[in-house]
Scaffold this motif. Structure first.
Motif, mmCIF file in Angstrom:
data_model
loop_
_atom_site.group_PDB
_atom_site.id
_atom_site.type_symbol
_atom_site.label_atom_id
_atom_site.label_comp_id
_atom_site.label_asym_id
_atom_site.label_seq_id
_atom_site.Cartn_x
_atom_site.Cartn_y
_atom_site.Cartn_z
ATOM 1 N N ASN A 199 33.402 40.606 42.585
ATOM 2 C CA ASN A 199 33.385 40.337 41.144
ATOM 3 C C ASN A 199 32.535 39.099 40.870
ATOM 4 O O ASN A 199 32.806 38.024 41.400
ATOM 5 N N HIS A 200 31.500 39.268 40.066
ATOM 6 C CA HIS A 200 30.623 38.152 39.674
ATOM 7 C C HIS A 200 30.532 38.152 38.148
ATOM 8 O O HIS A 200 29.560 38.625 37.571
ATOM 9 N N ALA A 201 31.582 37.638 37.509
ATOM 10 C CA ALA A 201 31.655 37.643 36.051
ATOM 11 C C ALA A 201 30.855 36.489 35.467
ATOM 12 O O ALA A 201 30.591 35.490 36.127
ATOM 13 N N GLY A 202 30.477 36.643 34.204
ATOM 14 C CA GLY A 202 29.829 35.562 33.478
ATOM 15 C C GLY A 202 28.552 36.002 32.797
ATOM 16 O O GLY A 202 27.886 36.943 33.228
ATOM 17 N N ALA A 203 28.241 35.328 31.697
ATOM 18 C CA ALA A 203 27.010 35.574 30.927
ATOM 19 C C ALA A 203 26.890 37.027 30.505
ATOM 20 O O ALA A 203 25.798 37.597 30.511
#
Length: 322
Positions: A68-72
């Motif tokens: 999981n690489h959440a953001g922007a």
């Protein structure tokens, strides 16, 4: 004699190279695969990614690790995959924001049409407007009236998400008002809604289906042209007085541009087989997804249609992310 021998040598080298290419494809995968998910755990994108990863690992004989690489609004994950080595071991679990974000953000570090090799569209579904049970609004009309009389907070899976954009479209259409609270995924937004920290959320239907059935949340409307079979009692926005209002969400797998065609075909075939498994199809349908496996070209066509569509919608909605 030397010239024919030279030609034979060149032909022999070319033949060996041609043989080596299929051999390289057959050797794939030779290590674990990575599924890059652009949101936090929870919501709807993450569980579907984990379901497919589990079955795909069995089929390929290699672990499929979900990261999981959440953001922007998903841009962090999108850029990560766009810049990854195109060896078939790093895949993006993509969804609508891949096509939407170039219209919402002044700059993004990827091109959705040039930097990815579509593998397969996995599902499509509705967006859903849900509110906390204590909110005095049992219908969409009552909710919209409430927003005009008092302060209301409405969450979404993130700035630039399709839930955010659907909410902005609704606001522009009816002249309602609320404070938008962006989250890093549908899971955190749902947790705060259930806890009563915010009043409403616009997100992908499967993320909220079980909470609605259990009475923890109240569903007011779906964004598709027809009602969702998973929650047939919930009216559409069109039925609720907004004819022509339709937003359909999709999810799919994409690889970095330049990934070998043989790898794309293998992935497509395996994921299509997984989606057709009776237990998988039944689980997805019960949650509110519609499995729509097809060739890579189908997802490419979807992206090609969506990318030029969203700038006009963003302008109409007045949505913009700094």
């Amino acid at each position: 004699m030397s010239e024919p021998r030279g030609r034979r040598a060149l032909l022999g080298a070319a033949a060996l190279a041609a043989l080596a290419r299929p051999a390289a494809a057959q050797a794939w995968p030779d290590r674990p695969l990575r599924f890059i998910v652009p949101v936090a755990p929870g919501g709807s994108v993450d569980p579907l990614a984990r379901l497919i990863a589990r079955h795909l690992s069995d089929a390929l004989g290699q672990p499929v690790v979900v990261e999981n690489h959440a953001g922007a609004g998903g841009n962090i994950a999108f850029e990560m995959v766009a810049r990854a080595k195109p060896d078939g071991h790093t895949l993006l679990v993509g969804w609508d924001s891949l096509a939407i974000n170039p219209a919402l953000y002044p700059r993004v570090g990827y091109d959705p049409l040039r930097d990815f090799a579509p593998v397969i569209q996995t599902v499509r579904t509705a967006q859903l407007l849900v509110v906390r049970p204590g909110l005095p609004a049992a219908t969409l009309a009552a909710f919209l009236d409430l927003t005009r009389r008092r302060a209301v907070t409405l969450g979404s899976p993130g700035n630039g998400s399709i839930g955010h954009l659907a909410a902005e479209l609704l606001k522009a259409r009816v002249g309602a008002e609320w404070t938008h609270i962006p989250y890093k995924g549908g899971g955190p937004a749902m947790a705060d809604l259930i806890a009563g920290h915010i009043d409403a959320v616009f997100l992908t239907l499967p993320a909220a289906t079980e909470h609605v059935r259990a009475g923890r949340l109240r569903a007011l409307a779906v964004t598709t042209a027809a009602r969702a079979p998973a929650l047939p009692e919930v009216p559409t926005l069109a039925e609720s007085g907004l004819p022509g209002f339709e937003v359909t969400s999709w999810q799919g797998l994409l690889a970095p541009a330049g990934t070998e065609a043989a790898v794309i075909r293998r992935l497509n075939a395996e994921v299509a087989r997984i989606l057709a498994l009776p237990e998988v199809a039944a689980q997805l349908t019960a949650q509110g997804f519609e499995p729509v496996p097809g060739p890579p070209e189908a997802l490419a066509a979807r992206l090609a249609a969506d990318v030029p569509r969203w700038p006009g919608v963003v302008t109409l909605a007045g949505a913009r992310v700094d």
